[in-house]
Structure formats: structure tokens, C-alpha cells
Design a protein around this motif. Structure first.
Motif, PDB file in Angstrom:
ATOM      1  N   ALA A 192      43.818  50.825  41.978  1.00  0.00           N
ATOM      2  CA  ALA A 192      44.528  50.866  42.901  1.00  0.00           C
ATOM      3  C   ALA A 192      44.003  52.139  43.751  1.00  0.00           C
ATOM      4  CB  ALA A 192      46.022  51.090  42.707  1.00  0.00           C
ATOM      5  N   TYR A 193      43.158  51.968  44.766  1.00  0.00           N
ATOM      6  CA  TYR A 193      42.568  53.155  45.547  1.00  0.00           C
ATOM      7  C   TYR A 193      43.794  53.635  46.315  1.00  0.00           C
ATOM      8  CZ  TYR A 193      37.857  52.377  43.550  1.00  0.00           C
ATOM      9  OH  TYR A 193      36.951  51.981  42.777  1.00  0.00           O
ATOM     10  N   LYS A 194      44.320  52.917  46.968  1.00  0.00           N
ATOM     11  CA  LYS A 194      45.566  53.289  47.939  1.00  0.00           C
ATOM     12  C   LYS A 194      46.829  53.280  47.311  1.00  0.00           C
ATOM     13  CE  LYS A 194      43.346  51.759  52.282  1.00  0.00           C
ATOM     14  NZ  LYS A 194      43.370  50.711  53.341  1.00  0.00           N
ATOM     15  N   PRO A 195      47.735  54.049  47.567  1.00  0.00           N
ATOM     16  CA  PRO A 195      48.981  53.979  47.115  1.00  0.00           C
ATOM     17  C   PRO A 195      49.499  52.526  46.870  1.00  0.00           C
ATOM     18  CG  PRO A 195      48.956  55.803  48.573  1.00  0.00           C
ATOM     19  CD  PRO A 195      47.495  55.049  48.638  1.00  0.00           C
ATOM     20  N   ALA A 196      49.326  51.836  48.471  1.00  0.00           N
ATOM     21  CA  ALA A 196      49.744  50.544  48.473  1.00  0.00           C
ATOM     22  C   ALA A 196      49.160  49.522  47.618  1.00  0.00           C
ATOM     23  CB  ALA A 196      49.865  50.164  50.002  1.00  0.00           C
ATOM     24  N   ASP A 197      48.021  49.685  47.192  1.00  0.00           N
ATOM     25  CA  ASP A 197      47.266  48.693  46.404  1.00  0.00           C
ATOM     26  C   ASP A 197      48.114  48.359  45.006  1.00  0.00           C
ATOM     27  OD1 ASP A 197      45.012  48.651  48.083  1.00  0.00           O
ATOM     28  OD2 ASP A 197      43.674  49.824  46.629  1.00  0.00           O
ATOM     29  N   ALA A 198      48.149  47.062  44.779  1.00  0.00           N
ATOM     30  CA  ALA A 198      48.853  46.642  43.769  1.00  0.00           C
ATOM     31  C   ALA A 198      47.678  46.072  42.887  1.00  0.00           C
ATOM     32  CB  ALA A 198      49.918  45.578  44.090  1.00  0.00           C
ATOM     33  N   ALA A 199      47.204  46.722  41.571  1.00  0.00           N
ATOM     34  CA  ALA A 199      46.032  46.357  40.870  1.00  0.00           C
ATOM     35  C   ALA A 199      46.831  45.296  39.747  1.00  0.00           C
ATOM     36  CB  ALA A 199      45.563  47.282  40.102  1.00  0.00           C
ATOM     37  N   LEU A 200      45.927  44.458  39.188  1.00  0.00           N
ATOM     38  CA  LEU A 200      46.484  43.417  38.264  1.00  0.00           C
ATOM     39  C   LEU A 200      46.212  44.376  36.970  1.00  0.00           C
ATOM     40  CD1 LEU A 200      44.080  40.579  39.021  1.00  0.00           C
ATOM     41  CD2 LEU A 200      46.773  40.555  38.939  1.00  0.00           C
ATOM     42  N   SER A 201      47.388  44.042  36.178  1.00  0.00           N
ATOM     43  CA  SER A 201      47.235  44.528  34.763  1.00  0.00           C
ATOM     44  C   SER A 201      46.300  43.978  33.726  1.00  0.00           C
ATOM     45  CB  SER A 201      48.776  44.710  34.058  1.00  0.00           C
ATOM     46  OG  SER A 201      48.971  43.148  33.678  1.00  0.00           O
ATOM     47  N   PRO A 202      45.601  44.407  32.683  1.00  0.00           N
ATOM     48  CA  PRO A 202      45.101  43.889  31.944  1.00  0.00           C
ATOM     49  C   PRO A 202      45.670  42.750  31.222  1.00  0.00           C
ATOM     50  CG  PRO A 202      45.115  46.204  31.013  1.00  0.00           C
ATOM     51  CD  PRO A 202      46.010  46.171  32.446  1.00  0.00           C
ATOM     52  N   ASP A 203      47.014  42.836  31.016  1.00  0.00           N
ATOM     53  CA  ASP A 203      47.719  41.730  30.241  1.00  0.00           C
ATOM     54  C   ASP A 203      48.011  40.762  31.242  1.00  0.00           C
ATOM     55  OD1 ASP A 203      48.594  42.536  27.497  1.00  0.00           O
ATOM     56  OD2 ASP A 203      49.692  44.399  28.717  1.00  0.00           O
ATOM     57  N   ALA A 204      48.120  40.789  32.423  1.00  0.00           N
ATOM     58  CA  ALA A 204      47.910  39.627  33.380  1.00  0.00           C
ATOM     59  C   ALA A 204      46.589  38.981  33.424  1.00  0.00           C
ATOM     60  CB  ALA A 204      48.493  40.132  34.901  1.00  0.00           C
ATOM     61  N   TYR A 205      45.625  39.964  33.457  1.00  0.00           N
ATOM     62  CA  TYR A 205      44.298  39.328  33.561  1.00  0.00           C
ATOM     63  C   TYR A 205      44.181  38.262  32.310  1.00  0.00           C
ATOM     64  CZ  TYR A 205      39.281  39.579  33.219  1.00  0.00           C
ATOM     65  OH  TYR A 205      37.996  39.405  33.162  1.00  0.00           O
ATOM     66  N   MET A 206      44.353  38.879  31.176  1.00  0.00           N
ATOM     67  CA  MET A 206      44.057  38.279  29.934  1.00  0.00           C
ATOM     68  C   MET A 206      44.985  37.152  29.596  1.00  0.00           C
ATOM     69  SD  MET A 206      41.537  39.798  28.330  1.00  0.00           S
ATOM     70  CE  MET A 206      40.565  41.351  28.714  1.00  0.00           C
ATOM     71  N   GLU A 207      46.330  36.946  30.064  1.00  0.00           N
ATOM     72  CA  GLU A 207      47.139  35.999  30.012  1.00  0.00           C
ATOM     73  C   GLU A 207      46.371  34.914  30.676  1.00  0.00           C
ATOM     74  OE1 GLU A 207      51.290  37.754  29.719  1.00  0.00           O
ATOM     75  OE2 GLU A 207      51.370  36.304  31.354  1.00  0.00           O
ATOM     76  N   THR A 208      45.811  35.049  31.842  1.00  0.00           N
ATOM     77  CA  THR A 208      45.160  34.272  32.671  1.00  0.00           C
ATOM     78  C   THR A 208      43.873  33.663  32.014  1.00  0.00           C
ATOM     79  OG1 THR A 208      46.017  34.797  34.745  1.00  0.00           O
ATOM     80  CG2 THR A 208      44.074  33.495  34.715  1.00  0.00           C
ATOM     81  N   ALA A 209      43.028  34.704  31.323  1.00  0.00           N
ATOM     82  CA  ALA A 209      41.802  34.264  30.651  1.00  0.00           C
ATOM     83  C   ALA A 209      42.185  33.499  29.443  1.00  0.00           C
ATOM     84  CB  ALA A 209      41.033  35.300  30.264  1.00  0.00           C
ATOM     85  N   SER A 210      43.172  33.797  28.697  1.00  0.00           N
ATOM     86  CA  SER A 210      43.392  32.981  27.297  1.00  0.00           C
ATOM     87  C   SER A 210      44.193  31.661  27.638  1.00  0.00           C
ATOM     88  CB  SER A 210      44.373  34.147  26.400  1.00  0.00           C
ATOM     89  OG  SER A 210      45.616  34.231  27.045  1.00  0.00           O
ATOM     90  N   ARG A 211      45.071  31.592  28.721  1.00  0.00           N
ATOM     91  CA  ARG A 211      45.467  30.352  29.172  1.00  0.00           C
ATOM     92  C   ARG A 211      44.623  28.979  29.448  1.00  0.00           C
ATOM     93  NH1 ARG A 211      46.470  28.573  34.176  1.00  0.00           N
ATOM     94  NH2 ARG A 211      46.469  30.478  35.108  1.00  0.00           N
ATOM     95  N   ILE A 212      43.396  29.894  30.102  1.00  0.00           N
ATOM     96  CA  ILE A 212      42.477  29.024  30.586  1.00  0.00           C
ATOM     97  C   ILE A 212      41.003  28.775  29.816  1.00  0.00           C
ATOM     98  CG2 ILE A 212      40.634  28.428  32.608  1.00  0.00           C
ATOM     99  CD1 ILE A 212      42.725  29.932  34.292  1.00  0.00           C
ATOM    100  N   LEU A 213      40.818  29.713  28.844  1.00  0.00           N
ATOM    101  CA  LEU A 213      39.599  29.807  28.212  1.00  0.00           C
ATOM    102  C   LEU A 213      40.056  29.888  26.577  1.00  0.00           C
ATOM    103  CD1 LEU A 213      37.606  32.380  30.419  1.00  0.00           C
ATOM    104  CD2 LEU A 213      37.089  30.019  29.861  1.00  0.00           C
TER     105      LEU A 213
END
Ligand SMILES: Cc1ncc(COP(=O)(O)O)c(C=O)c1O
Length: 417
Positions: free
Chosen positions: A245-266
Motif C-alpha cells: 500500500a503506497y497510498k493510504p487508500a491502497d488495499a494490499a493483499l495479505s500473504p495469507d490471501a495470496y498463499m491460499e490462492t497459490a495452494s488452492r490452485i497449485l
């Protein structure tokens, strides 16, 4: 997780006041938090460990190649994602073992490929049929077999800034994914190549999960096709790209959300999953500390002229990137400033119409989220020295790169004939 905070109105990094560092180190300088880098690595790598049978987190050295930082990540167990022979030597020197190094890049030279083959790195991520031919010749003449992955271009829109999107058909990176089967057939027949992996990387600073999911799906699909062809694929490298998140309004993904997708697919692919995060690990861990040279009143605006310029942090000029500008000392009435550097370019602007407490020459500011692609992309433009870098931890700090001297800057120049 936040190691930068105000105490008694003064910006601190852990226990150390930024002003204290600025009394000892000439501004501008990059100031990094060791704790933040370690926290970030643990959050990322831990999220992978909890969900995947086998994985390797390779720090994208291009995002910050200070050896103290690469070494710190090496001690945490990180591998390295490199893009040049120089980064290969730097990663090794910083303590990353060769069997944890993966090498991407469209323009690897014969010399660089030879170095990679002789060092025996984990993966050479081949980016073209032409590169594979050269690599095969080099490996055969060295009496070796190089473990390779093909970087496939999955034709996915990363929905990020144009200049950091890498996975669309028009980008120079990788090979059209529809050619993968044909190329792996050639690789399997080549005496110097051991095709064991697939590699993708669709871009940097992704804030949405969908482009990642699309990329992972494509990688899984290719892995299955290749396996059906009899290729023993043992790793899938999904690149980097997790945004911050560079801007206060940016919503960055959490590593958990990212890894959940990675593990579900891969997760079911029976492969080691390789990650190449750069920005996520170091961006929020660094600020660029700069001193106000002067406040310049123009007809309709007030310029806050800093001693840091676009040569020190090029992201705003290059990508129109937003970076928060913080006062190192709070207090005073709010004013609106265009925050600019001293470089002779109109694009040397860190931010327009920023609200800051009233400032005067000599005051300090900290430009946030500068730990990735900051010092790493700095230059000597306007014959300005590369600035110092400082790493802070708890109540201590150490200069991990001295500011360049005039002698350093002139060192390799020679008189005209
Ligand atoms: C091949 C490759 N891997 C990893 C990265 C790191 O990306 P990021 O810093 O967004 O994680 C990059 C950066 O563009 C890249 O080109």
C-alpha cells in the motif's frame, strides 16, 4: 509489524529517533528497518510453509541489492531471484547458496550463462528458444547439464502500471505459452539441458488476486500438459508481484490471501512452488530521509525543495508513483507543499499539494515505502552521489553503504586522448 512510529512527536525507527541518525549520517539517506524485513519474510514464507508441501522463497534481489539486506534474508532462509551475472555474484557473496538461486532475464549473455552453469544454480529461467540453444552449447562444452525452467508468457493482464506489467503477449518476457510443449520437446532432446520447471511472472505491484489466480491456473495447466508429454516437471516458479500500500487508500493483499490462492490452485501439482517476492519484503521497511534545502514561494504554490532528488528515488518520476511524505518532527500549522527535488527536470517531484506541518530549511522529512526499487534504481544524474544506506534494529543502527564521495564518482573516468 510497523517499526516506524512517532514518539513525543518525533519519527522513530524502533527505539532510534530518525533525527539522531540524521545527525551522524549526511542526508539524503535510506533508512531501513531490520525488524520489518524479518517480519515480512516470516509472514510470507510462513504463509507458504503452512499451506504447501514444498516451496522456496527467493528474494528478488533487483528490488534491493544492498549486501547487508540480501545477507539478512539469506540468514532467514531465503533464496535469491537474480537477473544478471552481477546479482549472481552478489547473492553468493551475501550468503545465498547456489542451490537456492533462480535466474530470469531476456538478455542473459554467454558470459552470464557460463557463470550460472559453472556455479550450478538451482534454475535458469530460459526466456527464449534462442537462449536455450546458446545455454545448451555452453553446458555441453562445460560438461554439465543445466536445470532449466521455461519462462512462459501466460498473456495475463496484471492490472498494474504499464511499465511493470510483464505477462501480456506484447511484453518482451518469456515465450508464448502455447509453444511450451514444442519447446520442452527440444529441451528434452538437448544434451546440456535438464528441463525440470515452469516459470511465470506477470508483473509487479499487483493489488488484486484475480491476475495471480489466472497465472497460477495457466501454470498448472502447462505443468499437466508437459507431464502428459513425459516431461518430469518438479517445480513451478510463480514469480513475484505481491503489492504494497503506497497510498493510504491502497488495499494490499495479505500473504495469507495470496498463499491460499497459490495452494488452492497449485498445491495438488506435486511440485516445489518457487516464489520471487521483492517489493513485499522490503518496500515498507525503508524510508528516504531528506532535508529541506529551502521553501520556495511561487505565485500560486509553495515548493518544499529537498536535498533528495529523482536520482535517489526515481519511482515518482518514472511510474508516477505515490509515496507518502512524513515530517520527521510533528507539530506546527498545516501547509500545502509541492515536494520537489533539486534535479534539473520538471519531473523531479515527489508529490504535489501535500499537507505537512510548516517547514523551514534544515527540517527533515521521510519519504515512505522506499525500501524497494529505491536505492536499487538510484543514479548519478546531475553528478549527484549515490546516497548512504542505514539499517536500524532495535536501538542500534549501522551504515550499510557509505555515501559516494567525489573520488568514488570519478574513479573510473580517464582524460580525453
Ligand atoms: C522475474 C521477476 N521476478 C520477481 C520480480 C519481483 O517482483 P516484485 O518486487 O513485485 O515482487 C520481478 C520484478 O519485476 C521480476 O521481473
Amino acid at each position: 509489524m510497523n517499526h516506524f512510529h512517532y514518539r513525543d512527536g518525533k519519527l522513530h525507527i524502533d527505539e532510534t529517533a530518525v533525527e539522531t541518525v540524521a545527525r551522524a549520517v549526511p542526508t539524503p539517506f535510506y533508512l531501513y528497518s531490520q525488524g520489518e524485513i524479518v517480519d515480512r519474510f516470516r509472514a510470507f514464507d510462513g504463509a507458504a510453509k503452512r499451506r504447501l508441501k514444498s516451496h522456496l522463497t527467493c528474494f528478488a534481489v533487483k528490488s534491493n541489492f544492498n549486501p547487508a539486506i540480501v545477507g539478512l534474508l539469506a540468514k532467514q532462509g531465503a533464496g535469491a531471484d537474480i537477473v544478471s551475472g552481477g546479482e549472481l555474484l552478489l547473492a553468493l557473496k551475501s550468503g545465498i547458496p547456489a542451490d537456492k538461486i533462480v535466474y530470469s532475464g531476456v538478455g542473459k549473455t554467454a558470459e552470464e550463462l557460463k557463470l550460472a552453469v559453472e556455479t550450478g544454480i538451482k534454475r535458469i529461467n530460459v526466456e527464449s528458444a534462442e537462449e536455450a540453444v546458446l545455454l545448451n552449447e555452453i553446458a555441453v562444452s562445460s560438461g554439465k547439464k543445466a536445470d532449466i525452467a521455461l519462462r512462459v508468457n501466460p498473456d495475463v493482464d496484471a492490472r498494474t502500471h504499464d511499465k511493470i506489467a510483464t505477462g501480456r503477449a506484447e511484453n518482451k518476457f518469456g515465450v508464448d505459452w502455447t509453444r511450451a510443449r514444442e519447446l520442452y520437446r527440444d529441451f528434452s532432446a538437448a544434451a546440456g539441458l535438464n528441463p525440470v520447471g515452469i516459470d511465470v511472472h506477470v508483473g509487479s505491484q499487483l493489488l488484486e488476486i484475480e491476475p495471480f489466480a489466472e497465472t497460477f491456473e495457466r501454470a498448472a495447466q502447462i505443468a499437466r500438459l508437459l507431464r502428459a508429454d513425459g516431461v518430469a516437471i518438479s517445480s513451478i516458479d510463480v514469480g513475484g508481484g505481491l503489492g504494497v500500500a503506497y497510498k493510504p487508500a491502497d488495499a494490499a493483499l495479505s500473504p495469507d490471501a495470496y498463499m491460499e490462492t497459490a495452494s488452492r490452485i497449485l498445491g495438488g501439482e506435486d511440485c516445489e512452488i518457487i516464489f520471487e517476492p521483492g517489493r513485499f519484503l522490503v518496500a515498507d521497511a525503508g524510508v528516504l530521509v531528506s532535508r529541506v534545502v529551502r521553501v520556495k514561494q511561487a505565485r500560486d504554490r509553495r515548493f518544499l525543495v529537498l536535498d533528495a532528488g529523482m536520482n535517489d528515488l526515481v519511482r515518482p518520476a518514472m511510474y508516477d508513483a505515490w509515496h507518502n511524505v512524513l515530517p520527521v518532527r510533528q507539530g506546527g500549522e498545516d501547509r500545502i507543499y509541492d515536494v520537489v527535488g533539486p534535479v534539473c527536470e520538471s519531473g523531479d517531484v515527489f508529490g504535489k499539494a501535500r499537507v505537512l506541518p510548516e517547514m523551514k530549511a534544515g527540517d527533515l522529512v521521510a519519504i515512505e515505502t522506499a525500501g524497494a526499487y529505491g536505492a536499487a534504481m538510484a543514479s548519478n544524474y546531475n553528478f549527484r552521489p549515490l546516497c548512504a544506506e542505514v539499517l536500524a534494529n532495535g536501538g542500534d543502527y549501522a551504515v550499510i553503504r557509505e555515501r559516494q564521495s567525489m573520488d568514488d564518482m570519478l574513479k573510473n573516468t580517464r582524460p580525453a586522448p
